[in-house]
Each structure stands twice: as C-alpha cells, then as structure tokens.
Design an enzyme around this catalytic site. Structure first.
Site, PDB file in Angstrom:
ATOM      1  N   ARG A 177      35.214  43.219  38.517  1.00 30.12           N
ATOM      2  CA  ARG A 177      36.477  43.946  38.698  1.00 30.12           C
ATOM      3  C   ARG A 177      37.152  44.219  37.354  1.00 30.12           C
ATOM      4  NH1 ARG A 177      38.964  43.322  44.068  1.00 30.12           N
ATOM      5  NH2 ARG A 177      37.858  41.780  45.306  1.00 30.12           N
ATOM      6  N   ASP A 183      49.055  41.631  48.257  1.00 33.69           N
ATOM      7  CA  ASP A 183      48.542  42.983  48.470  1.00 33.69           C
ATOM      8  C   ASP A 183      49.226  43.655  49.674  1.00 33.69           C
ATOM      9  OD1 ASP A 183      47.015  42.731  46.247  1.00 33.69           O
ATOM     10  OD2 ASP A 183      45.101  43.207  47.188  1.00 33.69           O
ATOM     11  N   HIS A 206      41.870  39.264  49.482  1.00 35.17           N
ATOM     12  CA  HIS A 206      41.387  40.057  48.346  1.00 35.17           C
ATOM     13  C   HIS A 206      40.076  40.803  48.575  1.00 35.17           C
ATOM     14  CE1 HIS A 206      41.478  41.225  44.188  1.00 35.17           C
ATOM     15  NE2 HIS A 206      40.592  40.373  43.732  1.00 35.17           N
ATOM     16  N   HIS A 264      48.000  46.083  52.595  1.00 34.71           N
ATOM     17  CA  HIS A 264      47.817  47.399  51.977  1.00 34.71           C
ATOM     18  C   HIS A 264      48.510  48.545  52.721  1.00 34.71           C
ATOM     19  CE1 HIS A 264      45.522  46.354  48.535  1.00 34.71           C
ATOM     20  NE2 HIS A 264      44.617  45.718  49.217  1.00 34.71           N
ATOM     21  N   ASP A 321      45.358  40.562  53.062  1.00 34.61           N
ATOM     22  CA  ASP A 321      45.792  41.885  52.574  1.00 34.61           C
ATOM     23  C   ASP A 321      46.357  42.770  53.691  1.00 34.61           C
ATOM     24  OD1 ASP A 321      44.106  40.758  50.628  1.00 34.61           O
ATOM     25  OD2 ASP A 321      43.523  42.731  49.867  1.00 34.61           O
ATOM     26  N   HIS A 326      45.940  34.628  46.488  1.00 34.88           N
ATOM     27  CA  HIS A 326      45.379  35.936  46.813  1.00 34.88           C
ATOM     28  C   HIS A 326      43.900  36.051  46.449  1.00 34.88           C
ATOM     29  CE1 HIS A 326      45.076  40.124  47.690  1.00 34.88           C
ATOM     30  NE2 HIS A 326      44.531  40.327  46.506  1.00 34.88           N
ATOM     31  N   ASN A 336      47.065  40.976  43.527  1.00 31.64           N
ATOM     32  CA  ASN A 336      46.817  41.743  42.297  1.00 31.64           C
ATOM     33  C   ASN A 336      47.440  43.140  42.364  1.00 31.64           C
ATOM     34  OD1 ASN A 336      44.711  42.275  44.240  1.00 31.64           O
ATOM     35  ND2 ASN A 336      43.701  43.484  42.664  1.00 31.64           N
ATOM     36  N   HIS A 337      47.779  43.620  43.564  1.00 32.10           N
ATOM     37  CA  HIS A 337      48.441  44.926  43.654  1.00 32.10           C
ATOM     38  C   HIS A 337      49.951  44.828  43.458  1.00 32.10           C
ATOM     39  CE1 HIS A 337      45.161  47.748  44.682  1.00 32.10           C
ATOM     40  NE2 HIS A 337      44.558  46.612  44.981  1.00 32.10           N
ATOM     41  N   ASP A 391      49.967  49.700  48.133  1.00 31.83           N
ATOM     42  CA  ASP A 391      48.797  50.501  47.714  1.00 31.83           C
ATOM     43  C   ASP A 391      47.836  50.778  48.874  1.00 31.83           C
ATOM     44  OD1 ASP A 391      49.621  50.793  45.114  1.00 31.83           O
ATOM     45  OD2 ASP A 391      48.351  49.192  44.313  1.00 31.83           O
ATOM     46  N   ARG A 392      47.049  51.823  48.691  1.00 32.37           N
ATOM     47  CA  ARG A 392      46.018  52.259  49.652  1.00 32.37           C
ATOM     48  C   ARG A 392      46.607  52.882  50.926  1.00 32.37           C
ATOM     49  NH1 ARG A 392      41.588  51.371  46.187  1.00 32.37           N
ATOM     50  NH2 ARG A 392      41.466  49.190  45.635  1.00 32.37           N
TER      51      ARG A 392
END
Ligand SMILES: [Mn+2]
Length: 459
Positions: free
Chosen positions: A358, A226, A385, A200, A198, A310, A258-259, A229-230
């Site tokens: 989740r 990923d 992840h 992010h 990840d 992922h 998943n993002h 995001d974040r």
C-alpha cells in the site's frame, strides 16, 4: 444452536424467530432459496469474480454450507419487506418490548442523563481554543437529539443527501472535537459492545445497522474507522456518528482509519463531496473535519483482552501504556506506530514483517500476531481495512479477526458486511449483513439496501 444464535436482533427485530441451519438447508433444497443468504467463502469468491452489478442472473444469495466446526450458522428471518420504511423508522417502539426491557431502558436513560451532565460539565471546564470561544459566543447550540432523529426521517427512496447548514457543521465538528481531544489514543471500554469495520460513506447501511442492532446508548459501539471516501454519503455518516458521540460519549467509540487523514480523503472522495455538496464553504468545512480527525483515538481495548484498531500491528507497539499515552492531536501521520496501526495488513504468507504494498505501514505474519498477543496480554485483535466477501476473515487460530461493514462495497462487489458482537464474557458473534436477493436491482437503483442477517458463532 438456537440459544447461541439469539441476539437482540432476532428477539427484537424479527417476527418469525430463529431458523436453524438444518431448516435453512431443507428450505434451500425445496427451492426456496430467496431468503437464504449466506454462502461459503469459496463460492462467493467464485461468483463475485465473474459478476458485475447489472447482470440479471443469480444474486449473492446462496445456500449455507457448513464448512467447519468454526462455522455454525443459523438464520434469522427478518420481518417481511425489510426495507427501511419511514413507518418503521418513525416508530422504533413498535417493536414489542417487555416490561423488564422498558425498566432496563429507563435505567440506561437515567445512567445516561448522569453521564451527560458529567460530560457537559467536563466540556464547560475544558479550555477551548480561540475559534471555539468565538463559536460559542456567536452561535446557538443546535438540538443534537432532534438532529439525530432527522437522519432517520429523511432516509427514503429518492433522498440521497442531507442538506446541513454551516452552523450545523461547525457545531457538530467543534463539540465532537472537544470530546475526542479529551480521549486517550487508546480507549478502554467494557463489553457488551458491537465492533464495526469500514463504512466508506454507505449511510443507508449504517442506518440499517442501527435499526437492526439498536442505537446508542442502548447498544454500545466501537467503530474502527474509514467513515469517509468511496461511498456517496460520507458527510451523512460522519455527521451522524459525531452527533452520537456528542450525545452519548461513553456509549460510542470512534477510532481513526487511514481515510481519516487529510492526504488520503483529499484524493478518494470526501474532499470532492464537501466542495460539491456544501455551498460556498465546502473547503473550509473539509479543513475543519481534518483538524477534528487528528484528535480521533487510534485503538480501543475491550475488557483488557480484545484490542481493536483500523489497520493492524506495528513493530513499534511494545507496550499498551505507550500507545494509550501517545500525544494527540496527530497531524498527517506518515510513519511510526500510529501510521502503522492505521495502514497495516496481516498476511499469513509473510514471516514477521514486510513493507506493505500500500506504500504505508507493514504486512505482518501469523507469528507476529501470536507474539504480540502474548506480549501485550491480549486474546484477540479485531481490525478492519480489507474488504472480505463474507464480511469477515478469521486468522491465526482466532487471534485476529478482520471485519468489513460496507456490504455491496461501492455498489460493485457483492460482499456481505459484518460486525462483531462482543458479550460480557467476551463471547463473539459475527453478524453478517447480506444484501437480499429479491428486487436487488431496484434496491440498488434507489440506493436503499436490504440486509438479511446471518449469525455465525465461533468457539
Ligand atoms: Mn482502510
């Protein structure tokens, strides 16, 4: 030990060579603990529990503790003042290169030129969608190599965003989408390569990694998703990675996380970043990204033996060919094999499968890992992840490794970031990037980070 720990990083990017674990320990004992950066998982967790970023006490530097035979550590000493200085960025060739390395680089370049020609031919032959054709008719192509360089030049203290034009967004997204749509859902790739977890939106850490480990095409990368995001710089991360994909499609694999799903990145930062930092057409560009994400591959298979994704496994994953030939684009996956592989987590306390907390995908036990490896004929599963304080987590007798490549995640956790280097013989090195302990407040403030490197080898 020193032999095992030698990597292009230590030979290229360091001036003082490799320090053994013994040396690191004696240095630590003598009080010089500023540059000794790795610590045992237990200690790190204990520390992290009670830390917030503004605390002025001891930083996530610590003493190397060799915990088990799995963990043989060596420490490479980066050149002093390892910030991403502009001088360094602009002069990548200042790193000393032997003639043989130059020859090798020229060979790579030649191979690459051929691949590029082949690829552009393939792109020309491909049927473009209506928008694509309109795009090509009305706009000049940007110079992607110059565009890549810009990402390294603008990174300096105080510059936290890159302003892209609408044309740049459209060019990069369309070109990248064309390549992704020509890839299978499972991509086969040869070692050596570096597997990354990840990111992010932590763009400075991504740039740091490319500087330390080499940029494509010199180093081949498998990113496990990923990207957005974040973090604050999702757009910069995704634009840089897409452009590498356009320039060197055979030397970088970008898997879906998943993002990279519209319903997720609408909620966790990417949508917001698009509408606030792209004047007038933020929403439109965000939507273009989503269409492109739908074409990302789901999984990579290194030398038929190492399976990367992922999230993790799916009860529906019974045959690699089925996954390889899964149709794309995949819009808004919410169940089934693709969704599971983007969301799943391993859990040693679970027997077989359990619905994930989740709210999507499953958690799976170590018996599932063993069974799946046997059934698919793979020796190792690499997934991301989940944030781990050491940047990695080895499970099930080395059959599954989790990696997380966003150090100091969200500027809140004091975790290391980790990537895995897979060599030709499928030997694995974990390269952990640990924020240095000196001047850490200043570094965080300037959003420019420093990574020290520690290298773990596993048998
Ligand atoms: Mn994830």
């Amino acid at each position: 030990m020193a032999e095992k720990s030698r990597t292009p990083v230590s030979s290229r990017a360091t001036s003082s060579g490799v320090e053994t674990a013994h040396e690191a320990r004696s240095k630590a004992r003598s009080g010089k603990k500023d540059r000794v950066v790795a610590m045992s998982p237990m200690n790190r967790q204990r520390k992290n529990k009670s830390h917030v970023l503004n605390e002025k006490d001891e930083r996530p530097g610590g003493i190397i503790k060799e915990k088990s035979s799995v963990r043989s550590m060596a420490k490479t000493q980066p050149p002093s003042g390892r910030t991403i200085s502009l001088t360094e960025i602009n002069k990548p060739n200042a790193l000393s290169k032997k003639n043989t390395e130059i020859k090798a680089a020229v060979e790579i370049q030649n191979r690459l030129t051929k691949k590029m020609a082949k690829n552009s031919e393939r792109r020309k032959q491909m049927a473009h969608g209506p928008e694509m054709t309109a795009q090509n008719r009305t706009q000049e192509r940007i110079d992607f190599v110059d565009f890549l360089d810009r990402h390294y030049q603008v990174i300096q203290a105080g510059v936290h965003k890159i302003q892209y034009t609408k044309e740049e967004f459209e060019n990069v997204i369309y070109e990248a989408q064309t390549i992704f749509s020509s890839e299978k859902a499972l991509v086969d790739i040869d070692p050596p390569c570096v597997v990354v977890g990840d990111l992010h939106g932590q763009f400075n850490d991504l740039i740091n990694m490319f500087i330390l480990l080499g940029r494509p095409p010199e180093t081949v990368y498998v990113f496990t998703g990923d990207y957005v995001d974040r973090g604050m710089m999702s757009l910069e991360c995704i634009m840089l990675l897409f452009t590498y994909k356009i320039c060197y499609p055979e030397n970088i694999v970008l898997l879906r996380g998943n993002h990279e799903i519209a319903r997720v990145n609408k909620k966790y930062g990417f949508y917001e970043e698009c509408v606030t930092s792209i004047p007038k057409c933020g929403e439109e560009i965000w939507a273009l990204f989503q269409r492109c994400f739908n074409n990302l591959p789901i999984s990579a298979l290194i030398a038929t033996k190492i399976l990367c994704m992922h999230g993790g496994l799916s009860p529906a994953l019974t045959c690699l060919d089925e996954l390889r030939n899964h149709p794309k684009p995949i819009r808004n996956p919410f169940r089934g094999i693709v969704n599971d592989m983007l969301w799943a987590d391993p859990d040693p306390s679970v027997f077989e499968w359990k619905a994930s907390s989740r709210g999507s995908g499953f958690t799976f036990g170590t018996n599932v890992i063993d069974d799946v490896c046997k059934r698919l004929g793979v020796e190792l599963i690499i997934r991301a992840h989940q944030m781990c304080f050491d940047g990695y987590w080895v499970l099930s007798g080395r059959k599954l490794i989790t990696i997380f490549s966003a150090p100091m995640y969200c500027n809140f956790y004091k975790n290391a970031g980790c990537v895995l280097k897979v060599d030709e013989t499928l030997g694995i090195q974990m390269i952990a990037f640990v924020p240095a302990s000196e001047n850490i407040e200043k570094i965080i403030e300037e959003k420019n980070r420093v990574w020290d490197i520690s290298i773990d080898c596993i048998d």
